[in-house]
Enzyme design. Structure first.
Site, PDB file in Angstrom:
ATOM      1  CG  ASP A 474     -33.163 -45.112  36.154  1.00  0.00           C
ATOM      2  OD1 ASP A 474     -33.129 -43.877  36.245  1.00  0.00           O
ATOM      3  OD2 ASP A 474     -34.160 -45.792  36.452  1.00  0.00           O
ATOM      4  CG  ASP A 544     -39.904 -41.812  36.739  1.00  0.00           C
ATOM      5  OD1 ASP A 544     -39.564 -42.382  35.693  1.00  0.00           O
ATOM      6  OD2 ASP A 544     -39.258 -41.899  37.800  1.00  0.00           O
TER       7      ASP A 544
HETATM    8  C1  DGJ Z   1     -36.812 -44.666  37.524  1.00  0.00           C
HETATM    9  C2  DGJ Z   1     -37.162 -44.659  36.074  1.00  0.00           C
HETATM   10  O1  DGJ Z   1     -37.459 -43.362  35.642  1.00  0.00           O
HETATM   11  C3  DGJ Z   1     -38.328 -45.623  35.845  1.00  0.00           C
HETATM   12  O2  DGJ Z   1     -38.746 -45.581  34.513  1.00  0.00           O
HETATM   13  C4  DGJ Z   1     -37.889 -47.004  36.238  1.00  0.00           C
HETATM   14  O3  DGJ Z   1     -36.858 -47.438  35.395  1.00  0.00           O
HETATM   15  C5  DGJ Z   1     -37.418 -47.011  37.693  1.00  0.00           C
HETATM   16  N1  DGJ Z   1     -36.425 -45.985  37.930  1.00  0.00           N
HETATM   17  C6  DGJ Z   1     -36.849 -48.346  38.061  1.00  0.00           C
HETATM   18  O4  DGJ Z   1     -36.320 -48.376  39.327  1.00  0.00           O
END
Ligand code: DGJ
Length: 729
Positions: A474, A544
């Site tokens: 991430d 997200d």
């Molecule tokens: C952002 C990601 O896009 C989410 O899926 C998740 O992993 C969060 N970060 C976790 O902090």
């Protein structure tokens, strides 16, 4: 000419060069190159003065003799010099050129004039290198071309080399300029967005002047994705001429779309020129990112399929030999930071029963990570949450027959972390200036080799000591204060390039050392999706935003450039974004159009939910080769219609799957008939409903009927959905 003759000639046009293995032809007396693929041709020539001219990009040509050598254009006026009227294949900034240059340099003494002339070339199979040299100095640029004959795509990039005895600074280095045939009335398609609303497809006329699509944020970015398509203003999914391109770079990038007063339309793309300065000592060189371009005579659908095919065969790790994406479970939306061994075990037990194959534990497992204020940088397991370490959980997950995946965010650090307390200098920063925090975190300067080694070491250790099959990598914020105080001021802006080079190096080394390891690229959703990161990851997190109706448009935009195989798509709980609730079946059908994942809190699933989810996952396994490896036909768009319909046709043509989503029925109106695509008109298909109802009563249809008369689904009310599997008999 009859239609049959035209067809035969058309076939010959692409068969001849491809069959003879000559995707690149060169005519030495005319000094012209013709680069051919099955669906496109590209021609370049050298003018008498040695300058390199773009001659053609479009539908396939087969006769070299048809192409004339570039000639001088007459000056229109002292304000419209000949250079402005010609399509320079790769213009240096110098002489009387006032448009977007491909390369701009400054010498030690301040001299910035660069005029490039042909020096030499080399053809090796499907690759061509053309070397250009400045008219005075030994500053050289090599243009690299690689034809992918079967996908109709050309890869271009350049290398700028300082062969002089004095240093220079490169102020702009573009990968390529793509020229449309002279004309007006073109239309630009691009992907725009923001966090949780990525890859929104925009189509707008190209007007005189410049339009800039870019990232200045240090990652590919949610705001624009480095993909474009240009058509003559009238193309649709099935028809019309479409020129398209995608840049392979995960840092700052820029496309300049220009329409000049001389009926020229072109796209220049490569490193973003914003804050760019890359010094080259004598003998040093700078490579630019790869820029892939293609042409389709059959609309936007064929353009997307060409990119999807290229990605699956030539870009993704393992190419066509890589495995289909497993069904994944991810803990994030269920537990957020509240992970612990007992909770994860419980979810894993439930996920395994549904048929999940890869269990991924998301954020919260390390350091002092109980929310987003602390812990990033401290990549050791939190002993309170996992007193027995990760091994016990991983063994449990493996014992259930699933692989284990782990979330990491290696480029980031919280101020409240052991890492930051030990190495505050590792963060990119301008000394004595504030360090901006976003989500309470700062960005490590990955351009530094000690930071690179630290990150590699942490991930290597995790992968060596644990049976980790998958990292979700991430990156939850863009760069700010991109200073690199440890190097000379003149070198500090190299950070924009070196950061990503080191990122790629870490990924390459990890994969080489752990050949079974798979990686997901996530950047707060779809902030790092591009053709260069795709060489090193199996999946990407598209957004997200997992709300199923919103997702239809995100996925439509995503599919313009990227294959469904890499598009991680989860079923999550409702109400979700926008406060909207859709049925579990609807959410499954949306997510089944990519690499299916489940992000729901399984502890809240009812018996009926569990039964439906188990059935849907089993169905997905039956169709995933078609979805992930087949041809996508976007039949009806969520941007413009009350109905979204997408159809996937397996590579061997034996199976096809139709997904349809009704938005909001009004006046009791029936949805439109859906005309399928890509089937064999003489074949008979057995039709099976996954969910939903058909108005038709029989279950067997010819391909001709399905494509010409079509299917009628009875979709009613709001957010109704159906999916149909067609098996060729
Ligand atoms: C952002 C990601 O896009 C989410 O899926 C998740 O992993 C969060 N970060 C976790 O902090």
């Amino acid at each position: 000419m009859t239609r049959t003759n035209a067809l035969i000639l058309g076939m010959l046009a692409w068969l001849l060069p491809a069959a003879s293995g000559q995707s690149i032809q060169y005519n030495a007396s005319k000094k012209i190159w013709l680069l051919n693929s099955q669906t496109s041709s590209y021609a370049i020539g050298v003018k008498a003065d040695g300058s390199l001219r773009h001659l053609y990009w479009g539908a396939p040509l087969w006769r070299m003799d048809d192409i004339a050598s570039p000639v001088d254009r007459r000056e229109l006026s002292s304000f419209d010099p000949p250079e402005m009227l010609e399509n320079d294949e790769y213009p240096g900034w110098g002489g009387t050129r006032y448009y977007e240059p491909s390369v701009k340099i400054v010498r030690e003494n301040g001299n910035r004039d660069l005029v490039l002339r042909y020096a030499s070339h080399q053809i090796r199979g499907n690759e061509l290198d053309i070397e250009l040299k400045d008219i005075r100095d030994d500053i050289r640029v090599t243009l690299h071309y690689r034809v992918y004959p079967e996908y109709g795509i050309l890869r271009r990039s350049s290398t700028v080399r300082n062969a002089t005895a004095r240093p220079i600074v490169v102020e702009s280095a573009q990968s390529a300029v793509w020229h449309m045939p002279p004309g007006e009335g073109y239309r630009l398609s691009y992907l725009n967005g923001r966090w949780a609303a990525e890859t929104q497809l925009v189509r707008e006329p190209i007007h005189p002047g410049d339009k800039v699509l870019e990232s200045r944020k240090g990652h590919t970015s949610h705001n624009f994705n480095p993909w474009f398509a240009i058509d003559t203003g009238d193309a649709d999914e099935e028809h019309g001429r479409v020129w398209f391109g995608a840049l392979a770079w995960s840092g700052n990038w820029r496309f300049t779309v220009e329409q000049t007063p001389y009926r020229q339309v072109r796209v220049t793309g490569g490193y973003n020129t914003f804050d760019f300065a890359y010094p080259l000592k004598p003998g040093e060189s700078l490579d630019t990112p790869a820029f892939y371009g293609g042409f389709s005579e059959r609309g936007f659908g064929a353009a997307s399929r060409a990119l999807h095919n290229l990605e699956r065969a030539e870009i993704l790790p393992g190419g066509l030999t890589s495995r289909l994406r497993p069904v994944l479970y991810n803990s994030w939306e269920a537990t957020t930071f509240n992970v612990n061994e007992a909770g994860q075990r419980e979810l894993a037990d439930k996920a395994a029963k549904l048929g999940v194959e890869l269990f991924v534990m998301d954020d919260g497992w390390f350091g002092a990570r109980n929310d987003d204020h602390a812990g990033l940088g401290d990549w050791f397991v939190n002993p309170k949450k996992f007193p027995q370490g990760l091994k016990s959980l991983i063994d449990h997950v493996n014992g259930l027959g699933m692989d284990f995946g782990l979330w990491v965010e290696p480029e980031m650090v919280n101020a409240n972390s052991d890492l930051y307390r030990a190495h505050p200098d590792w963060v990119m920063n301008f000394p004595d200036r504030p360090r901006s925090e976003l989500r309470n975190q700062m960005v490590l300067n990955l351009a530094r080799s000690d930071v690179k080694e630290y990150i590699f070491g942490v991930l290597d250790k995790l992968a060596t000591e644990n049976n980790i099959r998958y990292f979700k990598w991430d990156m939850n914020r863009p760069f700010s204060e991109p200073g690199w105080p440890e190097v000379a001021p003149a070198d500090q802006r190299k950070l924009w390039v070196e950061y990503d080079r080191n990122l790629y190096e870490i990924l390459d080394r990890l994969r080489a050392k752990h050949p079974k390891l798979e990686i997901e690229s996530c950047s707060g959703g779809g902030g790092r999706v591009d053709l260069e990161i795709l060489k090193r990851v199996e999946e990407v997190w598209a957004s997200d935003n997992t709300e199923a109706f919103d997702r239809l448009r995100i996925q439509e935009g995503f599919s313009q450039a990227y294959t469904a195989k890499i598009m991680s798509a989860w079923v999550t709980d409702v109400p979700n974004q926008n406060g909207r609730s859709t049925s579990l079946a609807y959410r499954f059908l949306v997510a089944m159009q990519g690499a299916l994942g489940i992000g729901s809190n399984l502890n809240r699933f009812s018996a009926a939910d569990t039964e439906l989810a188990t059935r849907m996952i089993a169905t997905y396994k039956r169709i995933r080769a078609t979805v992930q490896g087949g041809d996508l036909y976007r039949l009806s768009s969520p941007r413009t219609e009350d109905l979204t319909a997408n159809q996937y046709v397996a590579a061997d043509g034996r199976q096809s799957v139709l997904f349809a989503f009704r938005h909001s029925q009004q006046y009791n109106t029936a949805p439109p008939t859906i005309l399928l695509r890509g089937l064999d008109e003489r074949a008979i298909y057995k039709v099976e409903l996954v969910t939903g109802r058909l108005a038709e009563t029989q279950t067997e249809f010819s391909g001709a009927y399905l494509m010409r008369a079509g299917l009628n689904l009875t979709l009613r009310g709001d957010y109704d959905a159906a999916a149909v599997i067609l098996e060729r008999m």
